[in-house]
Every structure is written in C-alpha cells, then in structure tokens.
Scaffold this active site. Structure first.
Site, short mmCIF file in Angstrom:
data_model
loop_
_atom_site.label_atom_id
_atom_site.label_comp_id
_atom_site.label_asym_id
_atom_site.label_seq_id
_atom_site.Cartn_x
_atom_site.Cartn_y
_atom_site.Cartn_z
N PHE A 1 -31.07 52.83 67.92
CA PHE A 1 -29.88 52.87 67.07
C PHE A 1 -30.32 52.79 65.61
O PHE A 1 -31.19 51.99 65.27
CB PHE A 1 -28.94 51.70 67.41
CG PHE A 1 -27.56 51.86 66.85
CD1 PHE A 1 -26.63 52.68 67.48
CD2 PHE A 1 -27.19 51.21 65.69
CE1 PHE A 1 -25.35 52.85 66.96
CE2 PHE A 1 -25.91 51.37 65.16
CZ PHE A 1 -25.00 52.18 65.80
N GLU B 25 -31.14 44.68 72.35
CA GLU B 25 -32.03 44.77 73.51
C GLU B 25 -33.48 44.42 73.18
O GLU B 25 -34.32 44.34 74.08
CB GLU B 25 -31.96 46.17 74.11
CG GLU B 25 -30.63 46.51 74.77
CD GLU B 25 -29.51 46.82 73.80
OE1 GLU B 25 -28.35 46.56 74.15
OE2 GLU B 25 -29.79 47.31 72.68
N VAL C 199 -29.99 46.76 61.54
CA VAL C 199 -28.59 46.43 61.78
C VAL C 199 -27.88 46.50 60.43
O VAL C 199 -28.25 45.77 59.50
CB VAL C 199 -28.43 45.04 62.42
CG1 VAL C 199 -26.97 44.79 62.78
CG2 VAL C 199 -29.32 44.90 63.65
N ILE C 200 -26.91 47.38 60.34
CA ILE C 200 -26.22 47.63 59.07
C ILE C 200 -24.77 47.15 59.20
O ILE C 200 -24.08 47.50 60.16
CB ILE C 200 -26.29 49.13 58.71
CG1 ILE C 200 -27.77 49.54 58.59
CG2 ILE C 200 -25.53 49.41 57.42
CD1 ILE C 200 -28.01 51.03 58.55
N HIS D 131 -19.24 42.67 64.61
CA HIS D 131 -20.34 43.12 65.47
C HIS D 131 -21.70 42.87 64.82
O HIS D 131 -22.65 42.45 65.48
CB HIS D 131 -20.15 44.60 65.80
CG HIS D 131 -21.14 45.14 66.77
ND1 HIS D 131 -22.19 45.94 66.39
CD2 HIS D 131 -21.26 44.97 68.10
CE1 HIS D 131 -22.90 46.26 67.45
NE2 HIS D 131 -22.36 45.68 68.50
#
Length: 160
Positions: free
Chosen positions: A23, A63, A86-87, A93
C-alpha cells in the site's frame, strides 16, 4: 567500563529480511530502493541470487508485524527491516494503523530478540512521504544503515 557499538565489520555473513508494505508503493518502492542501495554499498549482496537478503511484500503496514515475527522467529536473519508509508486521511484509520504497526513491530523485536527496524513513514500528506522517500532524502538508506549497525551491535553484546 565496557562500551558496545555496532562496527559495520564482517557484514559478509549478515542475513537480512526486508518486509515492505505494498500500500502506497509509490513511496515504499523508493524506500526499498534506498535501503538496498545502502546495504549494497556496505557489502551486502542485494542481487536476486543473494543468500544474504530476502524481501517479503505484504498488503499494508498493518500486516508488517505478523510477517516480521515469522521471519524473525525463523532463526535465519540477524535483523528485519520494515518499510511502509501511512498517510493521514479524513478518518481515524491512520491512527489505528500507525498505533498497531508501531506497537506490533516493537513487540516482535522484544519477543524474538531480533532487531526490527521501524521504517514506516507516518505523514500528513503524500508530498511529505515522497520527500522522505527520495525527493529531499531517502530514509530507506537510513533504515538500511540502522539495520547494519544493529546486526553488528547484537554480535558483540554479552550473551550473543
């Protein structure tokens, strides 16, 4: 008084696992490239045929801890590097993923005794992530260097 430090020597025998989140792979692929460049420049074989390095891709940063734990427990690696991005978005979230990934990665290191490098970018914007993955600097390089230092340090600590 004893002083213990990683010396970056005898790296020809080090085995490293890199776990990369797919991702935001526009960012994580750049982190991986920087990491591999650092490892290669310090004498680690990063070719496809390498017996020193394995790379595992996971769906996202959430994960990273599970796969890192499996690799660390295998006994094959002196260090594991995690790479993710992670943005922040408009929902909570971001907070959940960052908290669980960071706690999980730290727990893997504590539980296995294998150093696990936290190479997860946590940014407010894609631009900030890209700046940290190559536009201004590549933190992937730094994560590779941290891994080499920790692998070397662990070898000289009492009990290892």
């Amino acid at each position: 008084m004893a002083t213990f430090e990683g010396r970056f020597t005898d790296l020809g025998q080090v085995r490293i696992a890199v776990v990369v989140a797919r991702f935001n792979d526009l960012v994580t692929a750049k982190l991986l490239s920087g990491c591999l460049d650092c490892l290669s420049r310090h004498g680690v074989d990063t070719t496809a045929e390498s017996s020193q390095l394995d790379v595992a891709w996971v769906p996202g940063s959430f994960e990273l801890p599970l796969v890192s734990q499996n690799l660390a427990r295998s006994g094959l690696y002196q260090v594991v590097i995690t790479l993710g991005a992670v943005i922040r978005g408009d929902t909570p979230h971001f907070d959940v993923v960052v908290a669980e990934a960071s706690k999980g990665i730290a727990a893997v290191a504590r539980d296995t005794g294998v150093p696990v490098i936290f190479g997860v970018l946590t940014t407010d914007t894609m631009q900030q992530a890209l700046e940290r993955a190559g536009i201004k600097s590549n933190l992937g390089w730094s994560y590779g260097l941290e891994a080499l230092e920790m692998a070397s340090l662990m070898k000289v600590l009492p009990g290892h």
